[in-house]
Design a protein around this motif. Structure first.
Motif, PDB file in Angstrom:
ATOM      1  N   ALA A 217       0.838  -1.200   0.000  1.00 34.75           N
ATOM      2  CA  ALA A 217       0.000   0.000   0.000  1.00 34.75           C
ATOM      3  C   ALA A 217       0.875   1.253   0.000  1.00 34.75           C
ATOM      4  N   LEU A 218       1.928   1.196   0.832  1.00 33.37           N
ATOM      5  CA  LEU A 218       2.849   2.346   0.906  1.00 33.37           C
ATOM      6  C   LEU A 218       3.506   2.589  -0.448  1.00 33.37           C
ATOM      7  N   ARG A 220       2.388   1.723  -3.351  1.00 35.89           N
ATOM      8  CA  ARG A 220       1.406   2.254  -4.306  1.00 35.89           C
ATOM      9  C   ARG A 220       1.247   3.753  -4.099  1.00 35.89           C
ATOM     10  N   GLU A 221       1.144   4.130  -2.803  1.00 40.01           N
ATOM     11  CA  GLU A 221       0.954   5.546  -2.488  1.00 40.01           C
ATOM     12  C   GLU A 221       2.152   6.356  -2.995  1.00 40.01           C
ATOM     13  N   ARG A 222       3.351   5.775  -2.753  1.00 35.21           N
ATOM     14  CA  ARG A 222       4.563   6.481  -3.183  1.00 35.21           C
ATOM     15  C   ARG A 222       4.581   6.625  -4.701  1.00 35.21           C
ATOM     16  N   LEU A 225       2.191   9.265  -5.731  1.00 32.15           N
ATOM     17  CA  LEU A 225       2.747  10.599  -5.466  1.00 32.15           C
ATOM     18  C   LEU A 225       3.807  10.961  -6.499  1.00 32.15           C
TER      19      LEU A 225
END
Ligand SMILES: Nc1ncnc2c1ncn2[C@@H]1O[C@H](COP(=O)(O)OP(=O)(O)O)[C@@H](O)[C@H]1O
Ligand SMILES: [Mg+2]
Length: 452
Positions: A217-218, A220-222, A225
């Motif tokens: 998830a992290l 993907r978020e990165r 961004l």
């Protein structure tokens, strides 16, 4: 998710600890019971052995006694004497073995009594035979005392032996029970241990996959961004390019307006001055004023030319890149008093890229005269076939290239222009070390066949 995992983990651990404790308990209890039973079995065996030996000795003594009575020979008495001597010791040993056991001790007392009587009966007959008192010993033999005592001894000893046998069997049963108990217990505990291990593995797996999911998830978020930043940067770069183009075309428009409108106005004014001058030959004062007006108009025209040149370098289109850079360099040297060296090779660049180079050199020279306090500067343009390198350097005070003010846009604009032309700008400078700006541009053959 995580807060649920810990109690389960603790459950597994508690189960494993409990299993280990139970295992130790079972082992210890089994060990104690078995040792106890073994001691009892050992004692019972010893008792049996001593009882058997006692019986055997009495039988041996009786056999010896009979032999001696019949033959009167000393060698028959010898086994009798040996056997009799051992009996007391064996009775004492039994006393010790039966210490603390009232039933057995009572029976032993009975047995001892019968043994004493039997021994006394045998002793008497042997003594009578030795003394040659034949009638007397024969009489003693014919009484049933010896046989009855022997019978009682056998019975008492037999009962004591069967008590020992019972204890022996009990001990064996106890050992078997302990073994069975330990077997079942260890089996169960091993199962519990396996269950705890399984729980632990499952929990570890759950935790790991939760961690992995979080990591994903992290990531993907990165990524999202980063994509957004990339997109925004691209948009900003496009905007900057667009603004630069708009600026250039505005400058072009202004230059044309100034050239066409102001130029024709000033030219018309100059023509009028010339016409007036021819009509006012008689008035030297007026001619002088007209002369002054003419000079003012000339200055105006020169100023207009300079502004137009600055707005849009006509020299680029008219004279080419090398000549335009030479003009820039010369004007810079005149204006700032700095010596300049120029090495300019012809290069193959389209109009837009030529303008990029021109603006870069222009801004660099402006910076040198504004900040560098240099005594020498240089402009070098080299043609490497598939790319072009342009360098502007000075021997001035230099600066820290990593910490320029955010409000300074000259270098940033330069970099943007060069990168928009698919090139690369390198700024090398340090305080006291001078400054070198180097732009590398891919060759871009001009649309018209005329090279710079
Ligand atoms: N040739 C140079 N020598 C010394 N300092 C320079 C030179 N070129 C640029 N600088 C320094 O870098 C800063 C940024 O320059 P620039 O981006 O052109 O912005 P601006 O000219 O608007 O200040 C300048 O303020 C100056 O301190
Ligand atoms: Mg500047």
């Amino acid at each position: 998710m995580r807060w649920l995992a810990f109690p389960k983990m603790a459950l597994g651990l508690t189960l494993a600890t409990l299993a280990a404790l139970v295992l130790v308990g079972i082992n210890e209890a089994g060990y104690r019971q078995s040792t106890q039973a073994l001691t009892e079995v050992g004692e019972a065996q010893r008792v049996r052995l001593v009882l058997n030996m006692l019986l055997q000795n009495i039988i041996d003594a009786e056999t010896g006694q009979r032999g001696y009575l019949l033959t009167g020979e000393a060698r028959y008495r010898e086994p009798y004497d040996v056997a009799v001597k051992q009996v007391d010791g064996q009775l004492a040993a039994l006393q010790v073995l039966y210490a603390g056991k009232p039933v057995e001790t009572a029976r032993l007392t009975q047995l001892s009594k019968h043994v004493s009587r039997k021994l006394a009966e045998m002793d008497m007959s042997v003594r009578l035979r030795r003394d040659g008192n034949d009638d007397a010993w024969k009489f003693v033999i014919t009484t049933d005392v010896g046989r009855e005592e022997m019978e009682a001894i056998r019975q008492q000893a037999g009962e004591l032996i069967s008590i020992s046998n019972e204890a022996l069997m009990l001990g064996q049963v106890q050992i078997a029970k302990s073994l069975r108990f330990a077997r079942i217990g260890i089996g169960l505990v091993a199962l519990a241990g396996l269950l705890a291990f399984y729980l632990y593995l499952r929990q570890a797996h759950v935790l790991r996959s939760a961690g992995e999911r979080q990591q994903e998830a992290l990531q993907r978020e990165r990524n999202a961004l980063e994509d957004e930043v990339r997109e925004r940067t691209a948009t900003l770069a496009e905007l900057a390019t667009h603004l630069q183009q708009v600026r250039e075309s505005e400058r072009g428009f202004l230059a044309r307006e100034l050239h066409d409108e102001l130029g024709s106005l000033l030219t018309a004014a100059k023509l009028d001055v010339a016409r007036l001058k021819s009509r006012l030959i008689d008035s030297p004062d007026a001619i002088q004023r007209l002369q002054h007006l003419n000079e003012l108009l000339n200055s105006g025209i020169a100023l207009k030319r300079r502004i137009i040149e600055d707005l849009r370098p006509s020299s680029l289109a008219n004279l080419g890149l090398i000549a335009s850079l030479e003009i820039l360099g010369r004007e810079f040297a005149e204006r700032s008093g700095t010596e300049i060296e120029m090495v300019l090779e012809p290069v193959a660049l389209n109009e837009a890229d030529q303008l990029t180079i021109y603006r870069m050199v222009q801004e660099s020279l402006t910076n040198i005269s504004k900040y560098a306090q240099a005594t020498e500067a240089s402009i070098v343009m080299k043609n490497y076939g598939n790319h072009v390198i342009v360098e502007v350097a000075d021997n001035g005070k230099g600066f820290d290239a990593r910490s320029t003010r955010p409000s300074s846009h000259g270098l940033a604009g330069m970099r943007h222009r060069v990168e928009a032309a698919k090139g690369k700008l390198t700024i090398s400078s340090a305080p006291g070390q001078g400054t070198r700006l180097s732009a590398m541009l891919p060759a871009s053959p001009p649309r018209s066949s005329k090279a710079a």
